[in-house]
Design an enzyme around this catalytic site. Sequence first.
Site, PDB file in Angstrom:
ATOM      1  N   ASP A  16      23.070  70.525  12.616  1.00 21.16           N
ATOM      2  CA  ASP A  16      22.549  69.821  11.447  1.00 21.16           C
ATOM      3  C   ASP A  16      22.957  68.357  11.514  1.00 21.16           C
ATOM      4  OD1 ASP A  16      21.368  69.397   8.991  1.00 21.16           O
ATOM      5  OD2 ASP A  16      23.007  70.249   7.833  1.00 21.16           O
ATOM      6  N   GLU A  63      20.053  63.524  12.980  1.00 20.03           N
ATOM      7  CA  GLU A  63      18.972  62.535  13.058  1.00 20.03           C
ATOM      8  C   GLU A  63      19.361  61.213  13.770  1.00 20.03           C
ATOM      9  OE1 GLU A  63      18.196  65.623  10.573  1.00 20.03           O
ATOM     10  OE2 GLU A  63      19.798  64.190  10.191  1.00 20.03           O
ATOM     11  N   ASP A 110      15.917  69.791   3.305  1.00 16.21           N
ATOM     12  CA  ASP A 110      16.323  69.877   1.902  1.00 16.21           C
ATOM     13  C   ASP A 110      15.115  69.789   0.976  1.00 16.21           C
ATOM     14  OD1 ASP A 110      18.732  69.838   3.135  1.00 16.21           O
ATOM     15  OD2 ASP A 110      19.380  67.899   2.361  1.00 16.21           O
TER      16      ASP A 110
END
Length: 944
Positions: free
Chosen positions: A470, A473, A593
């Site tokens: 996670d 990015e 999300d």
Amino acid sequence: MVSPNPSLFFTLLLLSVAVASSSSSQPNATNIGQGYRLISVEEAPDGGLIGLLQVNKKTKIYGPDIPLLRFYAKHETDNRLRVQITDATKPRWEVPYNLLPREQPPPLTQSIGRKSIKNPITVSEYSGSELLLSYTSNPFTFAVKRKSNGETLFDTNSLFSSLVFKDQYLEISTKLPKDASLYGLGENTQPHGIKLYPSDPYTLYTTDISAINLNADLYGSHPVYMDLRNNGDSASAHAVLLLNSNGMDVFYKGTSLTYKVIGGVFDFYFFSGPSPLNVVDQYTSFIGRPAPMPYWAFDNAVEDLILNLFIDLWSLQSCAWNEGFHQCRWGYHNLSVVEDVVENYKKAQIPLDVIWNDDDHMDGHKDFTLNPVNYPRPKLLNFLDKIHKIGMKYIVIIDPGIAVNSSYGVYQRGLANDVFIKYEGEPFLAQVWPGAVNFPDFLNPKTVSWWGDEVRRFHELVPVDGLWIDMNEASNFCSGKCKIPKGKICPSGTGPGWICCLDCKNITKTRWDDPPYKINASGTQVPIGYKTIATSAVHYNGVLEYDAHSLYGFSQSIATHKALQGLQGKRPFILSRSTYVGSGKYAAHWTGDNQGTWENLRYSISTMLNFGIFGVPMVGSDICGFYPQPTEELCNRWIEVGAFYPFSRDHANYYSPRQELYQWESVAQSARNALGIRYKLLPYLYTLSYEAHVSGAPIARPLFFSFPTYTECYGLSTQFLLGSSLMISPVLEQGKTQVKALFPPGSWYSLLDWTSTISSKNGVYVTLDAPLHVVNVHLYQNAILPMQRGGMISKEARTTPFTLIVAFPAGATQGEAKGNLYLDEDEQPEMQLGNGYSTYVDFQATVKQGAVKVWSEVQEGKFALDKGFTIEAISVLGLDGSGVISEVEIDGKPLMSVTNATVSTSQHVHLDGENNGESKIIMVGLTGLNIPVGRNFAMTWKMG
């Protein structure tokens, strides 16, 4: 990790800001550049075409034009054409060939000479088997056409735009016909559905902002689109990939599409199709086939179809349902909470296969560690031993940021191996959940080795079954150049962990940090280094973050896949938030999300379908929403959709109240119903995952994949297919107990009641009953669906006998049906035939002149025979007639002499959806069979 980064506050701030118009303040292309002319062209050493382009007139907007370009084209396969435009004199940044393996063009030193040709060619062509490239010399333009019918697929000859090529600004446009339907260009949340919508912004740059932000660049970058066109009785699809990892805006105006890119090269790949499935097959053949997934990944989570219920433990709050989400108290979960969840799912009779742990298992949010208080290793190992024995799995989260901590072995080994991204010669300092962190540079081979060693060490500590990567990015709670503050604790531990507490200064001194053209980053044109790694930071071999930014999650997926592949010889399972072209070869994806709202439930379908086109078929959204608290009704309806996501997981923010599916009895009932169907469909889903692995075929698909000539479904984003034949028509609106569903031409059979049939010649909308606990699933004609009895866990479900559902067109006196089944020892590294651990079966059926035949053709039957898999029942739908069946035989012998089977028929009403007409059709059921899956069989009978 559940990341409200850039925090709930930042996310809501973005929502409150109107999306900036990226074009209104920008100069038009004729002012930015005056185009190029072709000055020489010849055959390339590899059989392609190579030429030189010279700028017509230099301009200064966004920087000086590169004066001389190289134009290169090659038909790499019969159905794939490559067109690359780059600097003719020096190399420019390209997606690394070791990350995405592909053919390399001839070196620049082998380019042709710079002298102009004496007799310039005004128009010329370069032909392949499927595609034809034509080009003009001045101004230089090119077009790609379908050779079979001359249809133009891509045409840069535009009245409003010229080819522009500067160091930090590239622009090119293509004309499009009005009837073209485009899909792709993600990752973003598309409010208008799966079909691209003219004038919506499409920006590609990996960013950690919540998926609730509409029309904004999110976690992945996939600069590819599929173009579907209808020509009356026929339809054709093709795809266009711009292989470029730099930030870009793509402007779609309905009749044109314009790329504005802030670096790299133009490297286009054209895939000829002509069907949507052909397109994805050709695309994934180039970027890499989707990764093989273990069977358990299908247990309401997904592999190519997760059929296990993935529960993220951030949702396990100490909050009552009547508390506001802002009142949930802070605190970590412990192992006893996990054990209670497992027990509660069992008591509620809701299938559950996989336990997901967010970073509450860690010691101080540090990767590859265990919290000694809440997750004491002896107790955790005992728990894992128990769940592993019954077939359940355990997955934990890993973030890329490595805590700066002198007593932390992972960090110290990283420093010793020099694995971190640098800024001004020192590891770039950022802040994520542990506080101050450095980011591993996965472009560095030493980093890949170090990462693999850390995964190995952690696996020896905790035998996890996969990894959830996670924040890649990469996400940073700070911006700019930072240092650890003196005299204060950072983070303080008393408030939200995403508030930047480092001492930071903005970085604007380089053109990489402040490029001349501002892409619409985060939907508001924030600086491209905002809340991420500074774009002037440096990777291995001097690669700039400016160029490699959107590859970060992709490169981490590759390194993690390599690490897991080396453990115990098992098939790796990785879930990654950030993705790029080719990520599906290594990882599954969830859509980030989202909100617990009806709108986000609808958006989830479009995003899921897009990722199938992107070559990432194992995908799904957080069931019931990430935050805030969903309503009871919404959670009911969401599990009825989420049970059919390829990747199916209940996951919530730690601010949200608990939303495990047993928290409401009504939701538990919907979960039992929907997941009960899913677990019966496991063999079908797993076979689809095999098809995805060998051909790229999406598991979840838009309806136009199976009905490409039926234009009514081109923009449909409220229904979807699993494979080619199983249609899901969910309720997506509050308070509704009916759903208006589109049924393409043909016959459809309800999975809840095989005697309920809808049929039409031209397609029809039908209003279906959908009470709170019901989701409508329909099987299409000409299909054979393999099912099992289901169970509470996939290990149990996969051992139960099979039933085959054979669907003929309603009332057919002549017809055929086909299906298939793939079985294997699912944790073997490869998903393939010929290794002794797999079986593949083709099922076929025909009805002709009153005779029905159902048979199988088995490949590699030993595995299925050794496992004892059998077929206990066969149901045949849609037969015409009103009498009894006779002369039932299996392998040429009377059925009753072979088995204790029973034969039954039921006559039911067939609804013609167009004319509201009714007719009588027959369903034939054969039960009590005991047919080995691993052997060929043939069953026949006559209709009386």
